[in-house]
Design an enzyme around this catalytic site. Structure first.
Site, PDB file in Angstrom:
ATOM      1  N   ASP A 428       0.881  -1.158   0.000  1.00 56.51           N
ATOM      2  CA  ASP A 428       0.000   0.000   0.000  1.00 56.51           C
ATOM      3  C   ASP A 428       0.928   1.221   0.000  1.00 56.51           C
ATOM      4  O   ASP A 428       2.079   1.096   0.420  1.00 56.51           O
ATOM      5  CB  ASP A 428      -0.849  -0.073   1.283  1.00 56.51           C
ATOM      6  CG  ASP A 428      -1.624   1.200   1.509  1.00 56.51           C
ATOM      7  OD1 ASP A 428      -2.241   1.663   0.542  1.00 56.51           O
ATOM      8  OD2 ASP A 428      -1.608   1.709   2.641  1.00 56.51           O
ATOM      9  N   ASP A 631      -6.847  -1.843   5.040  1.00 58.66           N
ATOM     10  CA  ASP A 631      -6.438  -2.872   4.089  1.00 58.66           C
ATOM     11  C   ASP A 631      -6.785  -4.278   4.564  1.00 58.66           C
ATOM     12  O   ASP A 631      -6.320  -5.257   3.982  1.00 58.66           O
ATOM     13  CB  ASP A 631      -4.926  -2.771   3.841  1.00 58.66           C
ATOM     14  CG  ASP A 631      -4.543  -1.437   3.221  1.00 58.66           C
ATOM     15  OD1 ASP A 631      -5.335  -0.928   2.412  1.00 58.66           O
ATOM     16  OD2 ASP A 631      -3.475  -0.910   3.559  1.00 58.66           O
TER      17      ASP A 631
END
Lengths: 744, 120
Positions: A428, A631
Site C-alpha cells: 500500500d 487494508d
C-alpha cells in the site's frame, strides 16, 4: 499464610448481577478479608490470607471462570525455578545411575566380570539389587509413565525405555536365579547395560533441557522489559509495591530514568519517553497530560503521574509476549505429516521389536537367546520419536522468537512457513511506503518574497481549512513558531483552492486551474511545479493581490528506509507492486523513487482485495503489506498479510504478520527468517528420519548376516539420548541467524 | 514344542499390540451433565485422555500439570488452533465450544501425550 492481595480475571459474568454472586463466592472462601469484583474489567481484587488456587477453584465451582492476573515476569521466574529443579533432579538421577554403572563398565572392559558360579553369583546378586535400585530411583518415571500410557491405549518414549531396560534386567535376573534356563554360552547378564542406558537417558534429558531453555531467549528478553515494582500513590503517599498489586485506575509516579510499570494515561507532568524497545522509534517521544504511556518503556527526563489503564496480562507488552508465545506453540503444515508418523511411531517400533525377536529366535545363530535379547532390546532403546516430534516445534520456537527480535510479530507457524515462499509483495502507498503524514516539503518564493513570508501567508489563509494539505501547511508554520495573520472572507472551492483577505491583501492559494481562473501569470513557476509533481509532491500556488508569490509543495514523505528495504526484496528475487488509491502521476513518482516494479493506481479500497486475487490467479504467492484497518480485506486475501503497526497497537490481529517498527525492512526480515527456519526444520527432520530409519534396522541386526555387526544396547542408549539433543542444538543455531541487510 | 509356543506367543503379542493401540477404543470419560472437566497431566499421560461431551455447549477443560517433564508444558488442539502453556503445579483452564460433532485430538508438542475430545 501472610496477608496478601490477589487479582483475578473473571470469565462468564453475563450481567451486573453476577458481580454480587462472584463477590459472595469469593468472600465465602476461608481467609478472605475483602473481595471486590469489577464488572467492566471482568476482574476481582481479593485480600486476605489466601492462595490464588483456592479462590480460582471456588469461582469455578460457582460456575464462572477465573485465572490469576499475574505479571508475566513473575510467571517466567516461577517457570525457570521449576525447570531448574527438574534439571537438578535429572542430573542427580543420571549421577546415581552413573555411579553404579561406571565400575561395572570398567570391569567389563577389562574382562574382570566374574562367572555365574560360587562367589561370582553373590557378586551378581549385589549388582542385581544395585541396578534394581537405579531402575526404581533413576528410571522409575519411565515405568510409571509407560504403565499409565498403556492403560490409556497409548505408547510413548517411556514405553520403549521401560520395555528395553526392564526386559534386560528381568532376563538377567532370571538367569541369575536359574542359570540352567539357557545354554551356558547364552548366559549373558545385562544389568550394567540397563543401568548405563538409564544414566545416559537422564543425562541426555538434562542437557536437552538446558539447550531448550536457550530456545526461548527471545521471549525472555521481552519478559525482561517488564518491571517488578511500581510506585503508586495511595492516600496521598507514594509507596513502592510489587507490580502484581497495582490496581486498575490507580495513580502511579514515574521518575526520570525509570521504566514505566503498566499502560496508562498521563494525568500530571511532562516527559520524554523512549519507546524504542516496543515501536522501534529511535527518538524519545514527548508526552504530556492525556497522552498514553506503555508499560516496559523508559522514561527519560521528566517526572509524571499516570493512571493505570491496563494491568497484568492486559498490557500491550504482555499481549505482545502472549502473541509471540502462541505463535511459538503453533505448527505449520510441514509438521502435520510428522505428527501422523510420531503418533504411531512407538506401537510400530514395538511391532518391529517383536518381528526382530521372531527372526532371531527362528533363524539366529547360537547362543540364540543372547542374540534375541540383545537385538530386541537395542531396537527398543535406539528408536527415538522425540527427535522426530521435536524437529518442527523447536525450530518454530526459535524462528518466531528471532522474528520478534527484529520487531516482526508472526501470528503462527503457518505464516512463518509461507512467508519464505512469497514471489510478489504488494505494498500500500500511504503509511506503508510513505510516512502517512503529509508535510510541507518545498517552498519556492518568487522574486521579492522569502520562504518564511510565503509560508506565513499560506498558513494564515489555510487556518480555517480542514483539508489534510492545509493542515500540513499550518503545522509547518506552527513548527517554526510563526504567529499567523488574521483572515477575512475565507472561501474554499473543493478541488481548486481557497481565497481570503489576509492583512488586507487579496490572497489566493490553490492549484494551477485556480490560478488560471483568476488570470494569474505563473511564468517560471509553472515549470517548477511540473518538476515537483514528477517527484511525487503536490504543488500549490500562492498569489497576493493578483501576482504569483510562489509555491508551497506538500508531500507525504517516503520513509527513509523504504528504498533500501525494497532493494533487499529485489535482491532475493521478489517482485514489488504498489497498490494505491492515489492518482497515477503521484503514485508513479513515488514508485520510481523507491524502485517499485509495478504500480496499480487509483484503486478503491474495496477493490484492493480483488487486485491481490488477480495476482494470485497468475500463480504468484502474494504478500500484502498495509495498515491493519483499511487494508484488512486485502491482508486477509493475501497468502501472507503484513500489517504495518505502531508497535503498541496490537489490535492489528487480522494480519499474519505485524511489523511493529513500521518499516518495510520487516518484510524482508520475515522472509529471510522464514527461509532460515524452514531450512532448519528440514535439517532436523532429515536428521531424525535418517537416524531412525538407519538406526532401527542396524539395531535389529540387518548388518549381521553380511558383516557380523551388532549394535551394543549401551551405544544405542547413548545415540538415543543424543538424537534429541542434536535437534535442539541445531535449532539453537538459528539464534545466531542474521537476515542479510537487516537493521536491528 | 517350546519353539512353537514361543512363536505363537510372539505372534499373539503382535496381534495384541495392533488391537490395543489401534483397534480398541479406550473408555471415554463422559461429561455427565457438567461441562467442567479436570484433566490431570502426570506420568506421561492425560487423565482422562478421552473425553466425550455433548454438542452445542461450551466446555471448560482444566489442565492440572503435575508432571515436571518439559514435554508436558504445552497442550495443543491442532484442529482448533489452540496452544496452551501449562505451568507446573497449576491448573490452567481452557474454554472451548460450542463445537460441532467430531473428534478433536489434543497432544503435547511431540505427540507423546495424547488425548481426544469427542463431541457427540
Amino acid at each position: 499464610m501472610t496477608e496478601k492481595k490477589i487479582q483475578l480475571s473473571i470469565g462468564g459474568m453475563s450481567c451486573a448481577g453476577c458481580v454480587a454472586s462472584v463477590e459472595h463466592i469469593l468472600q465465602a472462601v476461608p481467609g478472605v478479608d475483602s473481595a471486590a469484583v469489577n464488572f467492566v474489567e471482568h476482574t476481582a481484587q481479593v485480600a486476605g490470607s489466601i492462595s490464588a488456587q483456592a479462590l480460582i477453584d471456588a469461582v469455578i465451582a460457582g460456575g464462572y471462570e477465573a485465572d490469576e492476573l499475574k505479571g508475566t515476569a513473575a510467571e517466567a521466574e516461577e517457570k525457570e525455578a521449576a525447570e531448574f529443579t527438574y534439571y537438578r533432579s535429572l542430573l542427580k538421577k543420571a549421577l546415581v545411575a552413573g555411579v553404579v554403572a561406571a565400575p561395572l563398565m570398567a570391569m567389563m572392559l577389562f574382562g574382570l566380570m566374574p562367572m555365574l558360579d560360587g562367589v561370582g553369583r553373590l557378586f551378581w546378586a549385589v549388582v542385581a539389587l544395585a541396578s534394581l535400585y537405579v531402575l526404581v530411583y533413576s528410571g522409575g518415571r519411565f515405568f510409571t509413565g509407560a504403565w499409565q500410557a498403556f492403560k490409556a491405549h497409548n505408547a510413548n518414549m517411556d514405553t520403549l525405555i521401560a520395555l528395553g531396560t526392564g526386559t534386560a534386567w528381568l532376563f538377567s535376573f532370571l538367569i541369575l536365579l536359574w542359570p540352567t534356563l539357557v545354554p551356558p554360552d547364552a548366559r549373558h547378564l545385562y544389568f550394567e547395560a540397563a543401568v548405563m542406558i538409564i544414566a545416559l537417558i537422564n543425562l541426555g534429558a538434562a542437557l536437552e533441557m538446558r539447550a531448550r531453555g536457550k530456545t526461548s531467549e527471545a521471549i525472555k528478553r521481552l519478559i525482561g522489559l517488564q518491571v517488578k515494582s511500581a510506585r503508586v500513590v495511595r492516600e496521598g503517599k507514594e509507596i513502592d509495591v510489587p507490580i502484581e498489586q497495582v490496581e486498575l485506575n490507580e495513580t502511579l509516579r514515574v521518575r526520570p530514568g525509570e521504566k514505566i510499570a503498566v499502560d496508562g494515561v498521563i494525568i500530571e507532568g511532562r516527559s520524554h519517553v523512549d519507546e524504542s524497545m516496543i515501536s522501534g522509534e529511535p527518538m524519545p517521544l514527548e508526552k504530556g497530560i492525556g497522552d498514553e504511556v506503555v508499560g516496559g518503556t523508559l522514561n527519560k527526563t521528566g517526572s509524571f503521574l499516570f493512571s493505570a489503564s491496563h494491568i497484568g496480562k492486559d498490557t500491550a507488552l504482555a499481549r505482545i509476549i502472549e502473541m509471540v508465545r502462541q505463535a511459538q506453540n503453533s505448527k505449520p503444515a510441514i509438521a502435520r505429516m510428522v505428527d501422523k508418523i510420531a503418533a504411531v511411531f512407538v506401537p510400530v517400533v514395538l511391532l518391529i521389536a517383536a518381528i526382530t525377536f521372531l527372526i532371531w529366535f527362528n533363524f539366529g545363530p547360537e547362543p540364540k537367546m543372547a542374540y534375541v535379547l540383545l537385538t530386541t532390546m537395542t531396537v527398543l532403546i535406539i528408536a527415538c520419536p522425540c527427535a522426530l516430534g521435536l524437529a518442527t516445534p523447536i525450530s518454530i520456537m526459535v524462528g518466531v522468537g528471532k522474528a520478534a527480535e527484529y520487531g516482526v510479530l508472526i501470528r503462527n507457524g503457518e505464516a512463518l512457513q509461507r512467508a519464505g515462499q512469497l514471489t510478489t509483495v504488494v505494498l500500500d502507498k500511504t503509511g506503508t511506503v510513505t510516512e502517512g503524514r503529509p508535510a510541507v516539503t518545498t517552498i519556492i518564493p518568487s522574486a521579492g518574497w522569502d520562504e518564511e513570508k510565503l509560508l506565513n501567508v499560506a498558513a494564515s489563509i489555510e487556518t480555517g481549512s480542514e483539508h489534510p494539505l492545509a493542515e500540513a501547511i499550518v503545522a509547518a508554520a506552527n513548527a517554526r513558531g510563526f504567529s499567523l495573520s488574521s483572515v477575512d472572507g475565507f472561501e474554499a472551492i473543493a478541488g481548486h483552492g481557497v481565497r481570503a483577505q489576509v492583512d488586507g491583501a487579496r490572497v489566493l492559494l490553490g492549484n494551477r486551474k485556480w490560478m488560471g481562473d483568476h488570470s494569474i501569470e505563473l511564468n517560471d513557476l509553472s515549470e517548477v511545479a511540473a518538476g515537483l509533481a514528477a517527484k511525487g509532491e503536490t504543488p500549490m500556488f500562492l498569489a497576493v493581490d493578483g501576482v504569483a508569490a510562489g509555491i508551497v509543495a506538500v508531500a507525504d514523505p517516503i520513509k527513509g528506509d523504504s528504498k533500501a528495504a525494497i532493494a533487499r526484496l529485489h535482491k532475493i528475487g521478489i517482485k514489488v507492486v504498489m497498490l494505491t488509491g492515489d492518482n497515477a502521476a503521484t503514485a508513479a513518482a513515488v514508485a520510481k523513487q523507491v524502485g517499485i516494479d509495478e504500480v496499480i493506481a487509483e484503486v478503491l479500497p474495496a477493490d484492493k482485495s480483488a487486485k491481490v486475487a488477480a495476482l494470485q490467479a497468475k500463480s504468484e504467492v502474494v504478500g500484502m503489506v498495509g495498515d491493519g484497518i483499511n487494508d484488512a480485506p486485502a491482508l486477509a486475501r493475501a497468502d501472507v498479510g503484513f500489517a504495518i503497526g505502531s508497535g503498541t497497537d496490537i489490535a492489528i490481529e487480522s494480519a499474519d504478520v505485524t511489523l511493529m517498527r513500521g518499516s518495510l525492512h520487516g518484510v524482508a526480515d520475515a522472509i529471510a527468517i522464514s527461509k532460515a527456519t524452514v531450512r532448519n526444520i528440514k535439517q532436523n527432520l532429515f536428521g531424525a528420519f535418517i537416524y531412525n530409519s538407519l538406526g532401527i534396522p542396524v539395531a535389529a541386526g540387518i548388518l549381521f548376516p553380511l558383516f557380523g555387526i551388532l549394535l551394543n544396547p549401551i551405544v544405542a542408549g547413548g545415540a538415543m539420548a543424543m538424537s534429541s539433543l542434536t535437534v535442539v542444538t541445531n535449532a539453537n543455531r538459528l539464534r545466531l541467524f542474521r537476515p542479510e541487510g537487516a537493521q536491528q | 514344542m517350546i519353539d512353537v509356543m514361543v512363536n505363537l506367543l510372539a505372534l499373539g503379542l503382535m496381534g495384541f499390540i495392533v488391537w490395543w493401540f489401534w483397534l480398541s477404543r479406550p473408555h471415554l470419560k463422559q461429561a455427565s451433565g457438567s461441562t467442567v472437566i479436570e484433566v490431570i497431566v502426570e506420568n506421561g499421560i492425560y487423565t482422562p485422555a478421552h473425553i466425550e461431551v455433548p454438542q452445542g455447549v461450551r466446555v471448560r477443560l482444566g489442565f492440572e500439570r503435575r508432571d515436571p517433564n518439559p514435554c508436558a508444558e504445552k497442550v495443543l488442539f491442532d484442529e482448533l488452533g489452540i496452544a496452551l502453556d501449562l505451568p507446573l503445579g497449576e491448573k490452567t483452564a481452557l474454554v472451548v465450544g460450542p463445537l460441532t460433532p467430531g473428534e478433536y485430538r489434543f497432544s503435547c508438542q511431540m505427540q507423546m501425550y495424547r488425548g481426544s475430545l469427542v463431541v457427540k
